[in-house]
Design a protein around this motif. Structure first.
Motif, PDB file in Angstrom:
ATOM      1  N   MET A   6       0.829  -1.198   0.000  1.00  0.00           N
ATOM      2  CA  MET A   6       0.000   0.000   0.000  1.00  0.00           C
ATOM      3  C   MET A   6       0.868   1.254   0.000  1.00  0.00           C
ATOM      4  O   MET A   6       0.590   2.217  -0.722  1.00  0.00           O
ATOM      5  N   GLU A   7       1.910   1.245   0.781  1.00  0.00           N
ATOM      6  CA  GLU A   7       2.818   2.403   0.805  1.00  0.00           C
ATOM      7  C   GLU A   7       3.435   2.594  -0.568  1.00  0.00           C
ATOM      8  O   GLU A   7       3.512   3.711  -1.085  1.00  0.00           O
ATOM      9  N   THR A   8       3.865   1.507  -1.196  1.00  0.00           N
ATOM     10  CA  THR A   8       4.472   1.580  -2.522  1.00  0.00           C
ATOM     11  C   THR A   8       3.458   2.082  -3.549  1.00  0.00           C
ATOM     12  O   THR A   8       3.781   2.950  -4.377  1.00  0.00           O
ATOM     13  N   ALA A   9       2.241   1.564  -3.508  1.00  0.00           N
ATOM     14  CA  ALA A   9       1.193   2.004  -4.437  1.00  0.00           C
ATOM     15  C   ALA A   9       0.929   3.497  -4.277  1.00  0.00           C
ATOM     16  O   ALA A   9       0.812   4.224  -5.265  1.00  0.00           O
ATOM     17  N   ASN A  10       0.849   3.955  -3.033  1.00  0.00           N
ATOM     18  CA  ASN A  10       0.637   5.381  -2.794  1.00  0.00           C
ATOM     19  C   ASN A  10       1.794   6.201  -3.347  1.00  0.00           C
ATOM     20  O   ASN A  10       1.593   7.237  -3.990  1.00  0.00           O
ATOM     21  N   ARG A  11       2.995   5.756  -3.101  1.00  0.00           N
ATOM     22  CA  ARG A  11       4.192   6.492  -3.532  1.00  0.00           C
ATOM     23  C   ARG A  11       4.254   6.608  -5.051  1.00  0.00           C
ATOM     24  O   ARG A  11       4.667   7.630  -5.590  1.00  0.00           O
ATOM     25  N   PHE A  12       3.822   5.554  -5.756  1.00  0.00           N
ATOM     26  CA  PHE A  12       3.872   5.573  -7.217  1.00  0.00           C
ATOM     27  C   PHE A  12       2.570   6.068  -7.848  1.00  0.00           C
ATOM     28  O   PHE A  12       2.417   6.024  -9.067  1.00  0.00           O
ATOM     29  N   GLY A  13       1.628   6.521  -7.028  1.00  0.00           N
ATOM     30  CA  GLY A  13       0.396   7.097  -7.549  1.00  0.00           C
ATOM     31  C   GLY A  13      -0.582   6.107  -8.145  1.00  0.00           C
ATOM     32  O   GLY A  13      -1.325   6.440  -9.060  1.00  0.00           O
ATOM     33  N   VAL A  14      -0.569   4.881  -7.643  1.00  0.00           N
ATOM     34  CA  VAL A  14      -1.513   3.863  -8.122  1.00  0.00           C
ATOM     35  C   VAL A  14      -2.298   3.287  -6.934  1.00  0.00           C
ATOM     36  O   VAL A  14      -2.160   2.132  -6.575  1.00  0.00           O
ATOM     37  N   PRO A  15      -3.127   4.110  -6.306  1.00  0.00           N
ATOM     38  CA  PRO A  15      -3.864   3.657  -5.130  1.00  0.00           C
ATOM     39  C   PRO A  15      -4.908   2.609  -5.475  1.00  0.00           C
ATOM     40  O   PRO A  15      -5.338   2.482  -6.620  1.00  0.00           O
ATOM     41  N   TYR A  16      -5.294   1.870  -4.454  1.00  0.00           N
ATOM     42  CA  TYR A  16      -6.310   0.833  -4.623  1.00  0.00           C
ATOM     43  C   TYR A  16      -7.194   0.804  -3.376  1.00  0.00           C
ATOM     44  O   TYR A  16      -6.893   1.421  -2.366  1.00  0.00           O
ATOM     45  N   ILE A  17      -8.273   0.065  -3.468  1.00  0.00           N
ATOM     46  CA  ILE A  17      -9.172  -0.130  -2.333  1.00  0.00           C
ATOM     47  C   ILE A  17      -9.033  -1.582  -1.880  1.00  0.00           C
ATOM     48  O   ILE A  17      -9.250  -2.505  -2.667  1.00  0.00           O
ATOM     49  N   ALA A  18      -8.655  -1.765  -0.637  1.00  0.00           N
ATOM     50  CA  ALA A  18      -8.549  -3.101  -0.056  1.00  0.00           C
ATOM     51  C   ALA A  18      -9.793  -3.356   0.787  1.00  0.00           C
ATOM     52  O   ALA A  18     -10.185  -2.514   1.594  1.00  0.00           O
ATOM     53  N   VAL A  19     -10.413  -4.498   0.580  1.00  0.00           N
ATOM     54  CA  VAL A  19     -11.582  -4.888   1.364  1.00  0.00           C
ATOM     55  C   VAL A  19     -11.190  -6.127   2.159  1.00  0.00           C
ATOM     56  O   VAL A  19     -10.776  -7.134   1.591  1.00  0.00           O
ATOM     57  N   GLY A  54      -8.499  -0.611   9.080  1.00  0.00           N
ATOM     58  CA  GLY A  54      -8.755   0.677   8.430  1.00  0.00           C
ATOM     59  C   GLY A  54      -7.776   1.738   8.875  1.00  0.00           C
ATOM     60  O   GLY A  54      -7.420   2.640   8.108  1.00  0.00           O
ATOM     61  N   THR A  55      -7.301   1.626  10.093  1.00  0.00           N
ATOM     62  CA  THR A  55      -6.340   2.588  10.633  1.00  0.00           C
ATOM     63  C   THR A  55      -5.042   2.580   9.839  1.00  0.00           C
ATOM     64  O   THR A  55      -4.373   3.601   9.718  1.00  0.00           O
ATOM     65  N   PHE A  56      -4.675   1.443   9.279  1.00  0.00           N
ATOM     66  CA  PHE A  56      -3.429   1.361   8.526  1.00  0.00           C
ATOM     67  C   PHE A  56      -3.451   2.313   7.332  1.00  0.00           C
ATOM     68  O   PHE A  56      -2.475   3.018   7.061  1.00  0.00           O
ATOM     69  N   ALA A  57      -4.559   2.345   6.597  1.00  0.00           N
ATOM     70  CA  ALA A  57      -4.671   3.258   5.458  1.00  0.00           C
ATOM     71  C   ALA A  57      -4.557   4.700   5.923  1.00  0.00           C
ATOM     72  O   ALA A  57      -3.904   5.528   5.277  1.00  0.00           O
ATOM     73  N   LEU A  87      -7.856  11.987  -2.950  1.00  0.00           N
ATOM     74  CA  LEU A  87      -6.550  12.035  -2.293  1.00  0.00           C
ATOM     75  C   LEU A  87      -5.436  11.336  -3.083  1.00  0.00           C
ATOM     76  O   LEU A  87      -4.257  11.546  -2.796  1.00  0.00           O
ATOM     77  N   ARG A  88      -5.823  10.441  -4.012  1.00  0.00           N
ATOM     78  CA  ARG A  88      -4.843   9.597  -4.726  1.00  0.00           C
ATOM     79  C   ARG A  88      -4.032   8.764  -3.741  1.00  0.00           C
ATOM     80  O   ARG A  88      -2.840   8.548  -3.894  1.00  0.00           O
ATOM     81  N   ARG A  89      -4.711   8.281  -2.693  1.00  0.00           N
ATOM     82  CA  ARG A  89      -4.138   7.393  -1.682  1.00  0.00           C
ATOM     83  C   ARG A  89      -5.049   6.195  -1.544  1.00  0.00           C
ATOM     84  O   ARG A  89      -6.267   6.289  -1.722  1.00  0.00           O
ATOM     85  N   SER A  90      -4.483   5.059  -1.167  1.00  0.00           N
ATOM     86  CA  SER A  90      -5.251   3.828  -1.021  1.00  0.00           C
ATOM     87  C   SER A  90      -6.234   3.906   0.142  1.00  0.00           C
ATOM     88  O   SER A  90      -6.108   4.749   1.029  1.00  0.00           O
ATOM     89  N   ALA A  91      -7.196   2.995   0.119  1.00  0.00           N
ATOM     90  CA  ALA A  91      -8.220   2.936   1.159  1.00  0.00           C
ATOM     91  C   ALA A  91      -8.365   1.491   1.632  1.00  0.00           C
ATOM     92  O   ALA A  91      -8.103   0.548   0.882  1.00  0.00           O
ATOM     93  N   VAL A  92      -8.789   1.336   2.888  1.00  0.00           N
ATOM     94  CA  VAL A  92      -9.074   0.017   3.449  1.00  0.00           C
ATOM     95  C   VAL A  92     -10.464   0.029   4.060  1.00  0.00           C
ATOM     96  O   VAL A  92     -10.776   0.887   4.886  1.00  0.00           O
ATOM     97  N   ILE A  93     -11.290  -0.912   3.627  1.00  0.00           N
ATOM     98  CA  ILE A  93     -12.591  -1.127   4.242  1.00  0.00           C
ATOM     99  C   ILE A  93     -12.463  -2.428   5.025  1.00  0.00           C
ATOM    100  O   ILE A  93     -12.294  -3.500   4.445  1.00  0.00           O
ATOM    101  N   ASN A  94     -12.516  -2.327   6.330  1.00  0.00           N
ATOM    102  CA  ASN A  94     -12.356  -3.473   7.229  1.00  0.00           C
ATOM    103  C   ASN A  94     -13.749  -3.924   7.666  1.00  0.00           C
ATOM    104  O   ASN A  94     -14.396  -3.272   8.482  1.00  0.00           O
ATOM    105  N   ILE A  95     -14.208  -5.029   7.098  1.00  0.00           N
ATOM    106  CA  ILE A  95     -15.552  -5.535   7.387  1.00  0.00           C
ATOM    107  C   ILE A  95     -15.439  -6.622   8.448  1.00  0.00           C
ATOM    108  O   ILE A  95     -14.821  -7.663   8.229  1.00  0.00           O
ATOM    109  N   TRP A  96     -16.039  -6.373   9.588  1.00  0.00           N
ATOM    110  CA  TRP A  96     -15.995  -7.322  10.702  1.00  0.00           C
ATOM    111  C   TRP A  96     -17.003  -8.423  10.455  1.00  0.00           C
ATOM    112  O   TRP A  96     -18.173  -8.158  10.190  1.00  0.00           O
ATOM    113  N   VAL A  97     -16.541  -9.655  10.499  1.00  0.00           N
ATOM    114  CA  VAL A  97     -17.418 -10.808  10.296  1.00  0.00           C
ATOM    115  C   VAL A  97     -17.315 -11.742  11.496  1.00  0.00           C
ATOM    116  O   VAL A  97     -16.320 -11.740  12.220  1.00  0.00           O
ATOM    117  N   ASP A  98     -18.334 -12.549  11.672  1.00  0.00           N
ATOM    118  CA  ASP A  98     -18.397 -13.483  12.790  1.00  0.00           C
ATOM    119  C   ASP A  98     -17.400 -14.617  12.596  1.00  0.00           C
ATOM    120  O   ASP A  98     -17.364 -15.247  11.539  1.00  0.00           O
TER     121      ASP A  98
END
Length: 125
Positions: A6-19, A54-57, A87-98
């Motif tokens: 994620m840090e590398t993707a942000n640095r090179f301007g290729v952000p993504y969404i992690a679920v 989510g805090t990591f992002a 923002l051109r920064r990656s995102a994390v959606i942390n879905i809590w499951v049972d």
């Protein structure tokens, strides 16, 4: 991918969404251990802490969100998409499951035989 990608993707301007489907466990390993060793020994080394990924992002300047209500998944993804575009920064959606909810794959019997045998057993289930 790893967290540092994620840090590398942000640095090179290729952000993504992690679920992340976060059950605070390594359930695929856990179920096999429970099936083989029972409750007493089956939970060794596979239960994790409740990590708010989510805090990591956010630490990397991106968007992070913790989702506990299934009805909030789509809105969270929309907010993440908007944030990545802005923002051109990656995102994390942390879905809590049972933790007790295990996908079908891990519920199959553990197999200690060769690959062909494992495939035949898988097809029977």
């Amino acid at each position: 991918m790893t967290a540092f990608d994620m840090e590398t993707a942000n640095r090179f301007g290729v952000p993504y969404i992690a679920v992340i489907g976060n059950n605070s466990a390594m359930n695929q390993i856990r179920y096999g251990q429970l099936a083989k060793y029972g409750e007493e020994r089956g939970n060794v080394g596979n239960l994790l802490g409740d990590v708010p990924f989510g805090t990591f992002a956010e630490m990397l300047g991106g968007y992070g969100e913790e989702v506990r209500d299934p009805a909030q998944i789509a809105p969270a993804l929309k907010r993440a998409r908007e944030s990545v575009q802005k923002l051109r920064r990656s995102a994390v959606i942390n879905i809590w499951v049972d933790r007790a909810s295990t996908p079908r794959g891990p519920r199959t019997r553990p197999c200690t035989s060769n690959g062909r045998q494992a495939i035949r057993e898988w097809e029977r289930h």
